[in-house]
Design a protein around this motif. Sequence first.
Motif, PDB file in Angstrom:
ATOM      1  N   LEU A 167       0.781  -1.198   0.080  1.00 56.37           N
ATOM      2  CA  LEU A 167      -0.033   0.053  -0.034  1.00 56.37           C
ATOM      3  C   LEU A 167       0.814   1.329  -0.103  1.00 56.37           C
ATOM      4  O   LEU A 167       0.508   2.261  -0.474  1.00 56.37           O
ATOM      5  CB  LEU A 167      -0.736   0.197   1.090  1.00 56.37           C
ATOM      6  CG  LEU A 167      -1.890   1.030   1.029  1.00 56.37           C
ATOM      7  CD1 LEU A 167      -2.616   1.331  -0.290  1.00 56.37           C
ATOM      8  CD2 LEU A 167      -2.931   1.172   2.413  1.00 56.37           C
ATOM      9  N   SER A 168       1.849   1.231   0.746  1.00 56.53           N
ATOM     10  CA  SER A 168       2.877   2.533   0.789  1.00 56.53           C
ATOM     11  C   SER A 168       3.485   2.466  -0.462  1.00 56.53           C
ATOM     12  O   SER A 168       3.686   3.741  -1.095  1.00 56.53           O
ATOM     13  CB  SER A 168       3.937   2.223   1.820  1.00 56.53           C
ATOM     14  OG  SER A 168       4.580   1.166   1.715  1.00 56.53           O
ATOM     15  N   ARG A 215      -7.951  -0.483   3.558  1.00 57.51           N
ATOM     16  CA  ARG A 215      -8.583   0.685   2.885  1.00 57.51           C
ATOM     17  C   ARG A 215      -8.058   1.902   2.714  1.00 57.51           C
ATOM     18  O   ARG A 215      -7.764   2.545   4.108  1.00 57.51           O
ATOM     19  CB  ARG A 215     -10.024   0.845   2.982  1.00 57.51           C
ATOM     20  CG  ARG A 215     -10.884   1.787   2.287  1.00 57.51           C
ATOM     21  CD  ARG A 215     -12.219   2.011   2.630  1.00 57.51           C
ATOM     22  NE  ARG A 215     -12.821   0.778   2.076  1.00 57.51           N
ATOM     23  CZ  ARG A 215     -13.546   0.745   1.188  1.00 57.51           C
ATOM     24  NH1 ARG A 215     -13.618   1.686   0.219  1.00 57.51           N
ATOM     25  NH2 ARG A 215     -14.392  -0.387   0.577  1.00 57.51           N
ATOM     26  N   ALA A 216      -7.586   2.382   1.580  1.00 61.95           N
ATOM     27  CA  ALA A 216      -7.181   3.917   1.756  1.00 61.95           C
ATOM     28  C   ALA A 216      -8.183   4.634   0.746  1.00 61.95           C
ATOM     29  O   ALA A 216      -8.662   4.199  -0.117  1.00 61.95           O
ATOM     30  CB  ALA A 216      -5.788   3.730   0.818  1.00 61.95           C
ATOM     31  N   TYR A 231       4.078   5.819   9.869  1.00 63.61           N
ATOM     32  CA  TYR A 231       2.683   5.789   9.013  1.00 63.61           C
ATOM     33  C   TYR A 231       2.276   7.435   8.665  1.00 63.61           C
ATOM     34  O   TYR A 231       2.191   7.500   7.415  1.00 63.61           O
ATOM     35  CB  TYR A 231       1.357   5.547  10.002  1.00 63.61           C
ATOM     36  CG  TYR A 231       1.422   3.987   9.786  1.00 63.61           C
ATOM     37  CD1 TYR A 231       0.606   3.194   9.039  1.00 63.61           C
ATOM     38  CD2 TYR A 231       1.922   3.398  11.087  1.00 63.61           C
ATOM     39  CE1 TYR A 231       0.589   1.731   9.253  1.00 63.61           C
ATOM     40  CE2 TYR A 231       1.808   1.798  11.209  1.00 63.61           C
ATOM     41  CZ  TYR A 231       0.990   1.053  10.185  1.00 63.61           C
ATOM     42  OH  TYR A 231       0.926  -0.360  10.514  1.00 63.61           O
ATOM     43  N   LEU A 236      -7.360   6.335   6.042  1.00 63.34           N
ATOM     44  CA  LEU A 236      -6.856   4.941   6.035  1.00 63.34           C
ATOM     45  C   LEU A 236      -7.028   4.142   7.308  1.00 63.34           C
ATOM     46  O   LEU A 236      -7.026   4.484   8.233  1.00 63.34           O
ATOM     47  CB  LEU A 236      -5.017   5.573   6.166  1.00 63.34           C
ATOM     48  CG  LEU A 236      -4.178   4.389   5.978  1.00 63.34           C
ATOM     49  CD1 LEU A 236      -4.218   3.755   4.483  1.00 63.34           C
ATOM     50  CD2 LEU A 236      -2.542   4.777   6.382  1.00 63.34           C
ATOM     51  N   LEU A 272      -4.768  11.599   1.414  1.00 62.66           N
ATOM     52  CA  LEU A 272      -5.726  10.341   1.698  1.00 62.66           C
ATOM     53  C   LEU A 272      -6.717  11.189   2.500  1.00 62.66           C
ATOM     54  O   LEU A 272      -6.510  12.052   3.313  1.00 62.66           O
ATOM     55  CB  LEU A 272      -4.949   9.517   2.677  1.00 62.66           C
ATOM     56  CG  LEU A 272      -4.304   8.365   1.739  1.00 62.66           C
ATOM     57  CD1 LEU A 272      -3.400   7.600   2.652  1.00 62.66           C
ATOM     58  CD2 LEU A 272      -5.290   7.401   1.107  1.00 62.66           C
ATOM     59  N   PHE A 278       2.302   8.072   4.542  1.00 61.23           N
ATOM     60  CA  PHE A 278       0.878   8.098   4.074  1.00 61.23           C
ATOM     61  C   PHE A 278       0.497   9.877   4.213  1.00 61.23           C
ATOM     62  O   PHE A 278      -0.655   9.846   3.926  1.00 61.23           O
ATOM     63  CB  PHE A 278      -0.105   7.376   4.945  1.00 61.23           C
ATOM     64  CG  PHE A 278       0.013   5.854   4.206  1.00 61.23           C
ATOM     65  CD1 PHE A 278      -0.165   5.432   3.064  1.00 61.23           C
ATOM     66  CD2 PHE A 278       0.531   4.837   4.967  1.00 61.23           C
ATOM     67  CE1 PHE A 278       0.178   4.177   2.641  1.00 61.23           C
ATOM     68  CE2 PHE A 278       0.849   3.578   4.692  1.00 61.23           C
ATOM     69  CZ  PHE A 278       0.616   3.314   3.434  1.00 61.23           C
ATOM     70  N   TYR A 305       0.794   4.040  -2.848  1.00 58.99           N
ATOM     71  CA  TYR A 305       0.462   5.451  -2.670  1.00 58.99           C
ATOM     72  C   TYR A 305       1.787   6.493  -3.185  1.00 58.99           C
ATOM     73  O   TYR A 305       1.474   7.540  -3.710  1.00 58.99           O
ATOM     74  CB  TYR A 305       0.267   5.627  -1.091  1.00 58.99           C
ATOM     75  CG  TYR A 305       0.244   6.860  -0.709  1.00 58.99           C
ATOM     76  CD1 TYR A 305      -1.191   7.735  -1.123  1.00 58.99           C
ATOM     77  CD2 TYR A 305       0.696   7.722   0.025  1.00 58.99           C
ATOM     78  CE1 TYR A 305      -1.565   9.133  -0.726  1.00 58.99           C
ATOM     79  CE2 TYR A 305       0.671   9.207   0.245  1.00 58.99           C
ATOM     80  CZ  TYR A 305      -0.706   9.558   0.038  1.00 58.99           C
ATOM     81  OH  TYR A 305      -0.915  10.946   0.345  1.00 58.99           O
ATOM     82  N   PRO A 314      -3.598   6.148  10.558  1.00 63.25           N
ATOM     83  CA  PRO A 314      -4.689   5.156  10.044  1.00 63.25           C
ATOM     84  C   PRO A 314      -5.486   4.808  11.281  1.00 63.25           C
ATOM     85  O   PRO A 314      -4.905   4.800  12.770  1.00 63.25           O
ATOM     86  CB  PRO A 314      -3.805   3.983   9.774  1.00 63.25           C
ATOM     87  CG  PRO A 314      -2.416   3.850  10.431  1.00 63.25           C
ATOM     88  CD  PRO A 314      -2.107   5.350  10.519  1.00 63.25           C
TER      89      PRO A 314
END
Length: 341
Positions: free
Chosen positions: A149-150, A197-198, A181, A168, A165, A185, A153, A189
Amino acid sequence: MSELAAPSIRDWDYPRGTASVLLMHQFAAERGAELPGVPVAELRAPDRQLDARQELAVVRALLSAVGSGDDVALSLGCRYRVTTFGIFGFACISSPTMRDAMVFALRYLDLSFTFCIPHVELSDAGLGLVLDDSRVPADVARFLVLRDLSAIYTVMQDLLPGISLRQLEFTFQGSSYVESYRTAFGTVPFFGAAEHRATFEPDLLNRPLPQANEQTVALCAAQCDALVARRRARSGVPQLVRERLVRLGGADAGMDEIARQLTLSTRTLRRRLTEAGTGYRQLLDEVRQTLAEELLDTGALSVDDVALRLGYAEASSFIYAFKRWTGTTPAAYARRAQGKR
């Protein structure tokens, strides 16, 4: 809620290029660790291909060498830039809008390095990027969710700088690496959610990309089609077995040893070869025949020498096998090759 486009694959077990494994080797080296597996020099070959389980073995080695904390996974994921993905990444960055880039990425997902399968969902709440890790081995699932995911993104930010975002979420419980995190992001989160989910602003899809070029996208798509076709033609375990047998000069290392090199059990290797319509002995014969013909074509080696180089204890066994493969003896084949010069 609707899905933007269905991902082209539903499982992580697909053939891959070497860029991701090379990146992990570099990441480990910067931390004073050396990872086992395929030598780095071989990984740099332009058309080198790996089985997904080989990459998974490198992931496990990385965790053992430098740690499995969330900070490691997130830091590694942020190293995957759009250029890491070659022609696939170039096509995405040249797409007209973020929607086009996402559709393209899902269509050619087997040119990526993800283990968690992404789904892009549209709803009144915004644009949702959901990662499915249901088939990822449990011992590396958390690490790969965060890495994948990172990485996604980071690539999205390469495509369209300045995106952010809205929310998150992750299914696992808590983390002591909150700042990692935030660095990866730009937000902290929620943990213990129903899914990974993002969520982005709903208008993200329609935003034009600054490096859009439709002609470039068309050219890249054609090259991606050709690359996917080549990978599928050479795909998976049979080609990996061939490569190892060629490296051994046609010598019979035994199925157990080849399975060990591929980080598979012998039973799994046998099953996957059967599913591909072949078997270990058949692949060994293919490699030996190819190598034997090449050696005989040179005219520099005797039949006995060729037999020895291919790992046969006796020339008679090689002669019998060669006649079974080609319908003629090695000596007759060599004479015919000489006559064509």
